[in-house]
Enzyme design. Structure first.
Site, short mmCIF file in Angstrom:
data_model
loop_
_atom_site.label_atom_id
_atom_site.label_comp_id
_atom_site.label_asym_id
_atom_site.label_seq_id
_atom_site.Cartn_x
_atom_site.Cartn_y
_atom_site.Cartn_z
N ARG A 176 0.06 4.68 -0.15
CA ARG A 176 -0.53 5.87 0.21
C ARG A 176 0.22 6.02 1.68
NH1 ARG A 176 -6.75 3.48 0.21
NH2 ARG A 176 -5.50 1.70 1.29
N ASP A 187 0.64 -0.99 -0.06
CA ASP A 187 0.07 0.15 0.23
C ASP A 187 1.24 0.72 0.22
OD1 ASP A 187 -1.92 1.86 0.37
OD2 ASP A 187 -3.00 1.31 1.46
#
Length: 347
Positions: free
Chosen positions: A281, A279
């Site tokens: 983000r 991930d």
């Protein structure tokens, strides 16, 4: 008009297949380069190939030269057979099962890991595969930047604000923010009124395939609609629509990940094979947007503990976490199970 920031210029140049310099290291993105451009910039074929640590590991080229950080980027020597087409075949995992074996490949030692890591970060900010040519020192470049240019402070300045009537929801406004690091526009939907209480907030990452086209491969579209309904039922709150397509890897790379999932990989392994983290983000912009709206405490609508931790790390108090589950379908059941079993999403 003011001059574009060095990071903006470098991102534009890489996307256009042009060379840039980071701390003096000349770089050319493998995804957007052409064979003609590579030959023009490196007529003696002296350049080497930089791959992210995860992508190198997927190719069986993990950084065994760096025992302290085996996930560090890997530099491969320029073999006579290694040209632009072959480099792209190495960088793009969608070709792994179609291409003939490539090799031998020889990792090199002695590179500046800060600069190499910064180069991979720059490619990711540009939304490109994490693979770059390291060009000879005398190469002409279109843009130059330093490592400090990669760490722009996260600011959330309101660019525009307007009323936005929404079906079956209280009076709402859309507020637009711009990310100085990427140039992306993020928006906040401020729905109804929440008085002095901690508002119900949803951090929703952009998903073109799910939000717009109704893809069944994920639960993003239903999550978006349900979040709006729950915020409306609560009398008001905020939905942040963050430009973080594909967990931060961009639309093209998300579609590449889908190709790998069609061949049996789950979403985590597909991202890693592409050369990205599970991930990519972070939630600094989300926190800055909330502060710009005068909000420093929230009730967060999420199953993802990383969102809770990300906001709290940036000084936003999460007073409660509200679970946000959608029914599964035959196309996304494995995806949702992977989020729970491998990415730590909560029940």
């Amino acid at each position: 008009m003011s001059e574009p920031a060095p990071l903006d210029r470098a991102i534009a140049a890489l996307r256009a297949g042009r060379a840039v310099a980071l701390e003096g290291q000349k770089l050319l993105a493998v995804e957007t380069a052409t064979a003609a451009m590579l030959d023009l910039l490196d007529p003696r074929h002296e350049s080497t190939l930089l791959l992210s640590g995860p992508r190198a590991a997927a190719l069986g080229l993990g950084n065994e030269l760096d025992a302290a950080d085996p996930a560090a980027p890997v530099v491969l020597s320029r073999c006579p057979w290694l040209g632009q087409d072959e480099a792209l075949a190495l960088a793009d995992p969608g070709r792994d099962l179609d291409r003939a074996p490539i090799g031998p490949l020889e990792p090199l030692a002695g590179a500046d890991h800060d600069v190499l890591g910064g180069a991979i970060q720059l490619a990711r900010l540009a939304g490109l595969l994490p693979a770059l040519w390291l060009l000879p020192t005398g190469t002409d470049v279109t843009a130059s930047l330093s490592l400090t240019d990669l760490d722009l402070p996260v600011r959330a300045t309101i660019v525009a604000r307007a009323k936005l009537p929404l079906d079956d929801l209280p009076p709402s406004q859309m507020v637009s923010f711009r990310d100085p690091a990427s140039g992306e526009d993020h928006v906040a939907l401020v729905i109804g009124a929440f008085g002095g209480e901690a508002p119900l907030v949803r951090l929703h990452s952009e998903c073109l395939t799910g939000d717009v086209f109704g893809s069944l491969k994920c639960d993003c579209g239903p999550q978006l609609k349900q979040a709006l309904r729950l915020i409306g039922d609560a009398g008001g709150g905020i939905l942040l629509y963050l430009r973080q397509e594909g967990r931060g890897i961009g639309l093209a790379n998300k579609l590449r990940a889908y190709q790998l999932q069609d061949r049996g990989l789950d979403t985590v392994d597909a991202n890693r094979r592409l050369g990205f983290a599970d991930d990519e983000r972070d939630y600094r912009m989300a926190a800055a947007m909330l502060r710009a709206l005068g909000v420093d405490r929230v009730r967060l609508l999420t199953n993802n503990p990383a969102k809770v931790a990300g906001l709290e790390h940036e000084g936003i108090a999460v007073e409660a976490r509200i679970a946000h589950h959608m029914p599964t379908n035959p196309h996304n059941a494995d995806y949702i199970a992977t989020k729970q079993n491998r990415s730590g999403h909560l029940g």
